[in-house]
Design a protein around this motif. Structure first.
Motif, short mmCIF file in Angstrom:
data_model
loop_
_atom_site.label_atom_id
_atom_site.label_comp_id
_atom_site.label_asym_id
_atom_site.label_seq_id
_atom_site.Cartn_x
_atom_site.Cartn_y
_atom_site.Cartn_z
N SER A 1 -4.14 -0.74 4.21
CA SER A 1 -4.99 -0.31 3.10
C SER A 1 -6.17 0.52 3.60
N SER B 1 0.82 -1.21 0.00
CA SER B 1 0.00 0.00 0.00
C SER B 1 0.86 1.26 0.00
N TYR C 1 -7.05 4.32 2.51
CA TYR C 1 -8.41 4.69 2.07
C TYR C 1 -8.92 5.88 2.88
N VAL D 1 -11.04 -3.55 1.29
CA VAL D 1 -9.64 -3.78 1.65
C VAL D 1 -9.55 -5.00 2.55
#
Length: 249
Positions: A238, A153, A242, A233
């Protein structure tokens, strides 16, 4: 980063973490300071070993890798710098556990440390290759190490934001309504889920979130499962990315 290059590569560090992290305020400041001191443990390494670079013997490499341990010890002994110790000392850890000095794996590595690991390598590559290096070239060299050395990520956030050799476009938080239909499940995050995700992005552990929201750890885990499903996710990193990208953090 090799001995004596932090000042010279400072602009590249700024590009790197500017691309990876949209944290603001205290979190961004903490990340910057951790970057500055992440190799302070080099003061405990003999200069003859530091100056050898890639020509170190196996025993010298083993000695050199102790600088992360010394970084942690130094920072933990200075009260104003104690909060920087976990991230700074983890900057050379690898996702697969082959880094140093604690050989942490995956999400055992603090998120700030995973960010620094990607930023450090990017800064080294651009520093070594000179001012004309294309960010894409550095990223191509780093790509095969995703999943072994780098957090995926963090790497993807950097790659998505480097748009030219001398320009980094920050990941600007885009605020969305909680009912945004682009959520994978088509369901809106509840206010409690958004609040929990915000705390997660601030670096709180499950027990800390439970204490903040006055709920049980099992309830936190239950909420996280629903949040992950809604935003599409599978891990905390992650989810943090986000949250930052969508203005929740």
């Amino acid at each position: 980063m090799s001995h004596g290059t932090i000042r010279e590569s400072w602009p590249r560090w700024q590009w790197a973490w500017g691309a990876i992290s949209a944290w603001g305020g205290a979190e961004q400041t903490r990340l910057r300071f951790a970057a500055l001191v992440h190799d302070i443990g080099n003061v405990a390494i003999p200069l003859r070993i530091l100056e050898k670079g890639d020509n170190r013997s196996a025993s010298e490499w083993e000695y050199y890798r102790l600088h992360s341990y010394y970084t942690q010890r130094v920072l933990e002994r200075v009260e104003p710098l104690q909060e920087l110790a976990p991230a700074a000392a983890a900057a050379h850890e690898w996702i697969n556990g082959q880094g140093y000095h604690r050989q942490l794996t995956g999400e055992q590595i603090p998120l700030h440390g995973r960010v620094l690991a990607v930023a450090d390598t990017y800064a080294q590559l651009t520093q070594q290759q000179g001012d004309q290096v294309e960010p894409a070239d550095a990223l191509r060299k780093m790509r095969p190490l995703v999943g072994t050395q780098f957090d995926g990520s963090c790497y993807e956030a950097l790659a998505a934001s480097l748009t030219s050799a001398y320009h980094v476009k920050r990941i600007v938080p885009r605020r969305r309504q909680l009912g945004d239909p682009s959520l994978r499940s088509g369901q809106a995050l509840t206010e409690r889920e958004a609040e929990l995700l915000r705390l997660l992005a601030q670096g709180q552990s499950n027990p800390q979130i439970a204490k903040t929201l006055v709920i049980s750890r099992k309830t936190v885990e239950h909420h996280l499962e629903h949040i992950y499903n809604k935003i599409g996710v599978t891990c905390r990193t992650s989810a943090v990315v986000y949250a930052v990208q969508h203005g929740i953090a």
